[in-house]
Scaffold this motif. Sequence first.
Motif, mmCIF file in Angstrom:
data_model
loop_
_atom_site.group_PDB
_atom_site.id
_atom_site.type_symbol
_atom_site.label_atom_id
_atom_site.label_comp_id
_atom_site.label_asym_id
_atom_site.label_seq_id
_atom_site.Cartn_x
_atom_site.Cartn_y
_atom_site.Cartn_z
ATOM 1 N N ILE A 48 0.844 -1.199 0.000
ATOM 2 C CA ILE A 48 0.000 0.000 0.000
ATOM 3 C C ILE A 48 0.886 1.258 0.000
ATOM 4 O O ILE A 48 0.467 2.329 0.453
ATOM 5 C CB ILE A 48 -0.986 0.008 1.184
ATOM 6 N N ASN A 49 2.096 1.096 -0.503
ATOM 7 C CA ASN A 49 3.043 2.212 -0.687
ATOM 8 C C ASN A 49 3.316 2.969 0.617
ATOM 9 O O ASN A 49 3.476 4.192 0.612
ATOM 10 C CB ASN A 49 2.525 3.192 -1.748
ATOM 11 N N ALA A 50 3.379 2.233 1.713
ATOM 12 C CA ALA A 50 3.556 2.864 3.020
ATOM 13 C C ALA A 50 4.820 2.359 3.709
ATOM 14 O O ALA A 50 5.281 1.242 3.463
ATOM 15 C CB ALA A 50 2.342 2.581 3.905
ATOM 16 N N ARG A 51 5.369 3.210 4.561
ATOM 17 C CA ARG A 51 6.494 2.836 5.417
ATOM 18 C C ARG A 51 5.946 2.303 6.736
ATOM 19 O O ARG A 51 5.191 2.993 7.418
ATOM 20 C CB ARG A 51 7.384 4.041 5.701
ATOM 21 N N PRO A 52 6.298 1.081 7.149
ATOM 22 C CA PRO A 52 5.803 0.560 8.425
ATOM 23 C C PRO A 52 6.505 1.223 9.612
ATOM 24 O O PRO A 52 7.731 1.366 9.624
ATOM 25 C CB PRO A 52 6.129 -0.933 8.349
ATOM 26 N N ILE A 53 5.715 1.647 10.579
ATOM 27 C CA ILE A 53 6.248 2.222 11.823
ATOM 28 C C ILE A 53 5.488 1.580 12.980
ATOM 29 O O ILE A 53 4.258 1.674 13.043
ATOM 30 C CB ILE A 53 6.077 3.750 11.874
ATOM 31 N N ARG A 54 6.224 0.929 13.872
ATOM 32 C CA ARG A 54 5.573 0.258 15.000
ATOM 33 C C ARG A 54 6.032 0.921 16.295
ATOM 34 O O ARG A 54 7.188 0.805 16.690
ATOM 35 C CB ARG A 54 5.895 -1.237 14.978
#
Length: 538
Positions: free
Chosen positions: A199-205
């Motif tokens: 989904i063209n997103a950078r994962p940030i947890r």
Amino acid sequence: MANIKITHTTQWDNFHFNGPFPLKTHYDIDTNRNIRTLINRFNDSAAEIQKLIQDSLDCNERLRAYGSAWSLSNVAQQGDRMLYNARLNIQQEIKDEQLHELTPHLSENLFFFQCGTTVKEITEYLFDKGKSLKACGASNGQTIAGAISTGVHGASINEGSIQDCVVGLQIIIGPGPGDIVYLERETEPALNDEFAVSINARPIRHDGLFNAALVGLGAFGIIHGVVLEAEDLYLLKRYVKKIKPSEALEIAASMDFDNAAFRILEETNPDGTVTIPYHYKLYINPYKATEDFVTEIIYKKPYRSDYPDPVPFVKKAIFKDIPTWVSNFAAKHKKLIPKILDALKSEAFPEVDETIEGTLGEIFWDTSQSSAAFGCAFGIDNKDSTKALKLFIELMNEKGPIPGILSMRFVKQSAATLAFTKFPVTCVLEVDGIPWKANQDMISLDDFLTEVIKSFTANHIGFALHWGKNAPWGFPGLIDTMFGDKDDEWKDMRSALLTKQMADMFSNDFLNTIKLADYRTQLTGDALAARTLVTANG
């Protein structure tokens, strides 16, 4: 590319006609339905939203997204540009291969919804999958992004609010290639990095950042995608009974149903214990507060298909459209308000001794209230519920009368940083009714609610106000009174996620009024750690 209709205008109003509010440009976006692959269509919509953000920056104007315009407050309003996103309603299941390796969730219970999908659309989609939301509000017209952003609460004693079913958020935080992020809690990962990339997103947890963005008031960027956890389909069995005020309020303050004087025979076990209800709501006429309370008690049951259609009965119990003439009449004939409300009980209260069963989506069915209305909700500790109700009723009689009906619902505490359901068991004390114009004989709504705030504060009753409802939001020190240091934590996390330029882009008059628009350049501790995650590979 996504279809966008542009309208140059001068004003905008919400669903409940609490405006009008000023507006320069209105954008109406729909997905490009010629793109057959849902994720590609989803990503195309995000790219077009980013172009709107860039154009807004170039024109030195702010942009704010909204959905069903359900909020009674001006939380969604922006005077420059507003983006209507309720046509963005892509819905998709999650597959096993998209799960994070450490997730506690099952893929069969996780679903991905685009921001404009309404609660009703979600309910219908999940029903076809044999699933259900865990909780929802009293009506179903809100979009999912709007519902979680303002903390739509429902009345589930053990399940919490809609935002507490969310395990992932895709948020557009700017116009650049790295300005789409996918947020989760670090301690509760749901989907893997490959899903975020899809989904063209950078994962940030990060737990603190996720919890702050959940009830983000539209200030953390444009929520474009939501991952929800559902559960197996179930039925709700609704009883409507009259209960003595003392007995009803004893339950309210203790949530001790086993030892309550009132009990429902069908929900009493052979050993004398009782089934704990899913939902407990009191309807109260403030001008006849010694009358037995009409009480709605709902129990969760296993799903079966052979139950009678409850919708015809639910329709009768919904707060129906009240003609405008009642409001005008009330403003001129103050002394008759209690008689008017007593006559309208059949419109606002469910029918006593009626028992029905249905799914969550059927019991909390479509609202019919599309005319002018007001509503205010105070979240208080259920242990203070009796005291708070007494003070509220006294003020309605002394400062009013006010053309509204009271109710009390009870909700599990939310993990969201600025959720107004902030107590272990939050009693939602609500007044809903018809708006009126103040005059020399009748107090204004804002002035009345100001008196309530002063009374609660003087009597040491902690509270928080529903973000999407009417309130005197400019009351001095209100945000600190409601949340203590939590608002600072929220502002720190917002500053960790957004640049100063983008924080200003997604601000509005509401945030300025409530003192939440501040930007923090110097961050420490958990907020600094969040900023480090955001800027890495950004």
